[in-house]
Design an enzyme around this catalytic site. Structure first.
Site, PDB file in Angstrom:
ATOM      1  CD  GLU A  11      -3.347   0.902   2.205  1.00 48.40           C
ATOM      2  OE1 GLU A  11      -2.961   0.378   3.015  1.00 48.40           O
ATOM      3  OE2 GLU A  11      -4.282   1.514   1.896  1.00 48.40           O
ATOM      4  CE1 TYR A  57      -3.043  -3.427   1.513  1.00 48.40           C
ATOM      5  CE2 TYR A  57      -3.500  -2.538  -0.682  1.00 48.40           C
ATOM      6  CZ  TYR A  57      -3.680  -2.536   0.401  1.00 48.40           C
ATOM      7  OH  TYR A  57      -5.294  -1.549   1.120  1.00 48.40           O
ATOM      8  CG  ASP A  70      -2.715  -6.511   4.570  1.00 46.43           C
ATOM      9  OD1 ASP A  70      -3.042  -6.794   4.891  1.00 46.43           O
ATOM     10  OD2 ASP A  70      -3.016  -5.107   3.923  1.00 46.43           O
ATOM     11  CG  ASN A  82      -6.507  -6.477   3.112  1.00 49.08           C
ATOM     12  OD1 ASN A  82      -6.360  -5.863   4.848  1.00 49.08           O
ATOM     13  ND2 ASN A  82      -6.255  -6.013   2.433  1.00 49.08           N
ATOM     14  CG  ASP A  85      -3.412   0.847   8.656  1.00 48.82           C
ATOM     15  OD1 ASP A  85      -2.768   0.768   8.571  1.00 48.82           O
ATOM     16  OD2 ASP A  85      -4.933   0.462   8.330  1.00 48.82           O
ATOM     17  CG  HIS A  86      -1.117  -2.962   8.194  1.00 48.25           C
ATOM     18  ND1 HIS A  86      -2.010  -4.605   8.141  1.00 48.25           N
ATOM     19  CD2 HIS A  86      -2.424  -1.626   7.959  1.00 48.25           C
ATOM     20  CE1 HIS A  86      -2.967  -3.858   6.726  1.00 48.25           C
ATOM     21  NE2 HIS A  86      -2.952  -2.850   7.407  1.00 48.25           N
TER      22      HIS A  86
END
Length: 620
Positions: free
Chosen positions: A33, A146, A185, A187, A302-303
């Site tokens: 990201e 991602y 990531d 998710n 935020d990660h």
């Protein structure tokens, strides 16, 4: 040697990559990201001393998604690099896709046409958002991924197709006999232990663990992992697992090992999050690692980062080999000792250093890291020598705005400086010069005027400071006065024009009768119109009342305080579709607790909720 998949957004800050990599002490760093376009790339992102980089930037949505992998030249060097999962994208400056390259240039494992036909979304579109970079080392293939998030129902088809495509590519590579590492990531939280909201839902009885692990994306992901929980019969083509969860293997029962927290609700302090970032490997390489963990204390996103550490030596083909020997091209290392120095000839076509904006350039640190060569090379290397690099940079800076670039050889810096002098001399010739004729007929040249005002204070000078009461300018030219402001042509003194104008205006003020105008009501002589107060029958605006009205208009409304802690609330906006979408509201400023619920009488967020439209400061 560490392989760190990060969910950081590093380009939001100004910290240099070199400093960040020194802190991480890693050899392979994967970012997800990145949210940048090619035009946003800077020197400190690409020309990091001692590192090579590979990018996958979004082609459809600008400034969205994005993956980058950095490799330390001193310890590892990939032999192939690709972008995307399908193999349909093309290398830079080529119209041939990765899957159509000669076999010795392919990474392989591309989805077959039959596998691609099962996808509902166009495979090219799946690879258009910059979600995957693949590097191949002699010992393994590394995928930096991602995966799309589960936030918008309109994107469900895209998300499921991307996960299916990822599963297909990984299984195809494993079927070829290649070792595969997947970082990034994903998710997806694998199970109840990996998601705080799932734990809370199961505790309340609103959901079961079986229901949680049976969602479509989670089911596909769990079938890919050796210890994934799969209910019922496995799907066709996914009968066997292919990957191993390294981090969970070192902490099998650890709860709260989350890697992502919702920033909007400030969930990180209470550790109400989920584990959606992974380091995964093929089943035949699960004993290659000596440590793996999360770095929850490393802030900035935020990660948080997840890392895995290779052992110094691993077992490969029934023998022990040094890790450095198998993450570099053959012959570069032997028994962990370097045999050949890393050079730019090892750069791959997809390397960020070969992007035209950065090719044949070096950072300042690289320029001074060793003495320049005194002999001219027989062939032009990709990275220029010190003298050539410096002269090239001087050319780029000095010729900005000229009609054509200047090609220079030895002594180019002197030639460039000559061009700059000519350019400055030219500007002196075309600069406006006022010439006055004396009675004797000889020409007298005055000092050229200055360009614009000399200070910010001059812009806010009252009108009477710039123009006398007679309406004439300092130079005696009434046409150079516009609404009481001296124009550039009327200033004959480059530095002290303001002082001269002030003194002259003062003398003019003394010559005017005191009853003509007061200090607060001075007519504009350049536009001799009577004041509005005399025309409208005595209508006058009270400045004190006006000031109070403006103060009320721009004063911030008081912030309500929460009921539980009597602290100033924070304002949020509803994004959930419905009649309240877009409405602002006030809530307690404290973070959510580990339970994820609003609590009374605790240190965590209390139940205070006030619609902003209902908040009346005077009533409270």
């Amino acid at each position: 040697m560490e392989c760190n998949p990060f969910s950081y957004e590093p380009w939001r800050g100004n910290r240099t990559f070199e400093y960040m990599f020194d802190i991480l002490e890693a050899d392979i760093v994967v970012f997800q990201e990145t949210k940048i376009q090619r035009k946003d790339l800077r020197d400190d992102m690409v020309l990091v001393p001692g590192w090579d980089c590979y990018f996958s930037l979004p082609k459809a949505k600008k400034g969205y998604s994005g993956v980058a992998i950095y490799t330390r030249n001193a310890t590892c060097c990939p032999i192939r690099a690709e972008e995307g999962l399908t193999g349909l994208l093309c290398p830079p400056n080529s119209s041939v896709s990765f899957r159509e390259l000669p076999e010795d240039q392919q990474i392989g494992g591309y989805p077959t046409l039959e596998q691609l036909s099962e996808l509902e979304t166009d495979p090219v579109i799946l690879d258009s958002e910059g979600r995957c970079v693949i590097l191949e080392f002699p010992a393994f293939v590394l995928l930096g991924i991602y995966s799309p998030a589960n936030r918008d129902e309109s994107r469900d088809s895209f998300r499921h197709n991307f996960i299916d495509l990822m599963d297909t590519r990984i299984r195809n590579l494993v079927a070829m006999g290649k070792r595969v590492f997947v970082t990034g990531d994903i998710n997806i939280a694998r199970g109840e232990i990996d998601a705080a909201h799932a734990t809370e839902a199961i505790r309340k009885g609103t959901a079961t663990e079986d229901e949680f692990v049976s969602t479509p994306a989670r089911r596909v992901f769990n079938q890919l992992l050796s210890d994934g929980k799969v209910l019922g019969a496995r799907d066709e083509g996914r009968e066997e697992p292919a990957l191993f969860d390294i981090c969970r293997s070192f902490h099998p029962e650890r709860r709260g090992m989350y890697t992502c927290w919702e920033q909007r609700i400030n969930a990180r302090p209470g550790n109400y999050g989920s584990r959606i970032d992974y380091v995964l490997c093929s089943l035949n390489t699960q004993d290659w690692f000596c440590d793996s963990n999360i770095q929850e204390g490393l802030m900035g996103s935020d990660h948080c980062p997840v890392y895995a550490v290779f052992k110094d030596t691993v077992r490969l083909e029934e023998r022990e080999v040094n890790m450095l020997d198998i993450v570099n091209p053959p012959g570069m290392f032997k028994n962990g000792e370097r045999q050949q120095e890393y050079t730019t000839k090892y750069l791959l076509p997809t390397s960020g250093r070969l992007i035209p904006e950065f090719d044949k350039r070096r950072s300042i640190k690289d320029m001074f890291s060793r003495k320049p060569s005194t002999t001219m090379p027989t062939s032009t290397p990709r990275v220029p020598t010190l003298e050539h690099s410096m002269s090239t940079q001087e050319t780029q800076v000095s010729t900005a705005g000229l009609g054509s670039p200047i090609k220079t050889a030895a002594g180019s810096s002197q030639q460039i400086k000559g061009v700059v002098r000519k350019r400055s001399q030219k500007s002196e010739v075309i600069a406006p010069v006022s010439v006055k004729r004396s009675k004797s007929g000889t020409a007298q040249q005055s000092t050229p005027p200055t360009a614009g005002q000399t200070s910010l204070r001059g812009f806010f000078k009252p009108k009477n400071d710039a123009v006398g009461r007679t309406g004439r300018s300092i130079s005696g030219n009434p046409e150079s006065v516009s609404n009481g402001i001296i124009t550039e042509q009327s200033v004959a003194f480059p530095i002290k024009s303001t002082e001269v104008a002030t003194s002259t205006s003062s003398e003019a003020m003394q010559a005017v009768p005191t009853d003509t105008a007061t200090q607060g009501d001075q007519p504009d002589l350049s536009n001799p119109i009577a004041p509005a107060s005399s025309q409208d029958g005595g209508f006058v605006i009270d400045p004190i009342v006006s000031k109070e009205d403006w103060s009320k208009l721009f004063t911030k409304r008081p912030v309500p305080r929460c009921e539980g802690h009597q602290e100033p609330c924070i304002s949020l906006t509803t994004k959930k579709p419905g009649i309240n979408c877009g409405r602002a509201f006030w809530i307690c400023p404290r973070p959510l607790g580990p339970s994820g619920n609003k609590e009374k009488g605790t240190q965590w967020r209390c139940p205070t909720f006030i619609w902003a439209s209902d908040w009346n400061p005077s009533a409270s």
